[in-house]
Design a protein around this motif. Structure first.
Motif, mmCIF file in Angstrom:
data_model
loop_
_atom_site.group_PDB
_atom_site.id
_atom_site.type_symbol
_atom_site.label_atom_id
_atom_site.label_comp_id
_atom_site.label_asym_id
_atom_site.label_seq_id
_atom_site.Cartn_x
_atom_site.Cartn_y
_atom_site.Cartn_z
ATOM 1 N N GLU A 108 0.825 -1.209 0.000
ATOM 2 C CA GLU A 108 0.000 0.000 0.000
ATOM 3 C C GLU A 108 0.862 1.263 0.000
ATOM 4 O O GLU A 108 0.548 2.233 -0.692
ATOM 5 C CB GLU A 108 -0.939 -0.002 1.204
ATOM 6 C CG GLU A 108 -2.039 -1.033 1.098
ATOM 7 C CD GLU A 108 -2.896 -1.141 2.358
ATOM 8 O OE1 GLU A 108 -2.676 -0.365 3.316
ATOM 9 O OE2 GLU A 108 -3.774 -2.007 2.380
ATOM 10 N N HIS B 5 2.293 1.716 -3.443
ATOM 11 C CA HIS B 5 1.230 2.175 -4.336
ATOM 12 C C HIS B 5 0.973 3.670 -4.129
ATOM 13 O O HIS B 5 0.807 4.425 -5.096
ATOM 14 C CB HIS B 5 -0.044 1.357 -4.098
ATOM 15 C CG HIS B 5 -1.177 1.728 -4.978
ATOM 16 N ND1 HIS B 5 -1.213 1.429 -6.323
ATOM 17 C CD2 HIS B 5 -2.331 2.393 -4.718
ATOM 18 C CE1 HIS B 5 -2.329 1.889 -6.848
ATOM 19 N NE2 HIS B 5 -3.029 2.477 -5.891
ATOM 20 N N SER B 6 0.954 4.103 -2.867
ATOM 21 C CA SER B 6 0.743 5.522 -2.560
ATOM 22 C C SER B 6 1.875 6.384 -3.106
ATOM 23 O O SER B 6 1.631 7.473 -3.643
ATOM 24 C CB SER B 6 0.616 5.724 -1.056
ATOM 25 O OG SER B 6 -0.528 5.072 -0.573
ATOM 26 N N ASP C 259 3.716 5.726 -5.686
ATOM 27 C CA ASP C 259 3.518 5.795 -7.136
ATOM 28 C C ASP C 259 2.390 6.762 -7.496
ATOM 29 O O ASP C 259 2.487 7.481 -8.489
ATOM 30 C CB ASP C 259 3.241 4.404 -7.709
ATOM 31 C CG ASP C 259 4.441 3.484 -7.622
ATOM 32 O OD1 ASP C 259 5.590 3.988 -7.507
ATOM 33 O OD2 ASP C 259 4.256 2.253 -7.661
ATOM 34 N N ASN C 260 1.330 6.798 -6.675
ATOM 35 C CA ASN C 260 0.234 7.733 -6.928
ATOM 36 C C ASN C 260 0.684 9.183 -6.797
ATOM 37 O O ASN C 260 0.270 10.030 -7.589
ATOM 38 C CB ASN C 260 -0.938 7.462 -5.984
ATOM 39 C CG ASN C 260 -1.768 6.284 -6.411
ATOM 40 O OD1 ASN C 260 -1.729 5.856 -7.559
ATOM 41 N ND2 ASN C 260 -2.525 5.739 -5.475
ATOM 42 N N THR D 233 2.439 10.106 -9.922
ATOM 43 C CA THR D 233 1.504 10.321 -11.020
ATOM 44 C C THR D 233 0.735 11.630 -10.863
ATOM 45 O O THR D 233 0.614 12.410 -11.812
ATOM 46 C CB THR D 233 0.506 9.144 -11.109
ATOM 47 O OG1 THR D 233 1.241 7.945 -11.311
ATOM 48 C CG2 THR D 233 -0.478 9.329 -12.236
ATOM 49 N N LEU D 234 0.228 11.868 -9.668
ATOM 50 C CA LEU D 234 -0.616 13.034 -9.436
ATOM 51 C C LEU D 234 0.147 14.352 -9.410
ATOM 52 O O LEU D 234 -0.451 15.411 -9.551
ATOM 53 C CB LEU D 234 -1.398 12.863 -8.127
ATOM 54 C CG LEU D 234 -2.412 11.717 -8.130
ATOM 55 C CD1 LEU D 234 -2.995 11.522 -6.736
ATOM 56 C CD2 LEU D 234 -3.506 11.982 -9.146
#
Length: 88
Positions: free
Chosen positions: A20, A23-24, A26-27, A30-31
């Motif tokens: 998790e 994943h965060s 990576d977010n 991206t954001l």
């Protein structure tokens, strides 16, 4: 529940949390990209973020290695107990 099964459950949860976290991370990457955020502050953030991202990913990798090592140690201790016939 045995010590080994408790450890396995802890390992499962820790790996889930590590997934998790990755994943965060990576977010955030991206954001915060130039398609969604522009300007000098965004450029500075992306420059600083790349270093932070590496540190976070390295820490997660080190944690994963420590988790695996701890599980192997518990498995070995439980196996040794079975061989010697000692209980809890």
């Amino acid at each position: 529940m045995s010590r080994e099964s408790d450890c396995r459950e802890d390992v499962r949860l820790l790996k889930k949390y590590a997934d998790e976290l990755e994943h965060s991370v990576d977010n955030v990457q991206t954001l915060s990209g130039p398609a969604t955020w522009t300007g000098p502050k965004s450029d500075r953030f992306r420059s600083e973020w790349s270093g932070h991202k590496k540190q976070i990913k390295d820490a997660v990798a080190n944690a994963r290695a420590a988790i695996d090592k701890a599980l192997k140690r518990v498995e070995q201790e439980e196996e040794d107990k079975k061989k010697t016939g000692t209980g809890n």
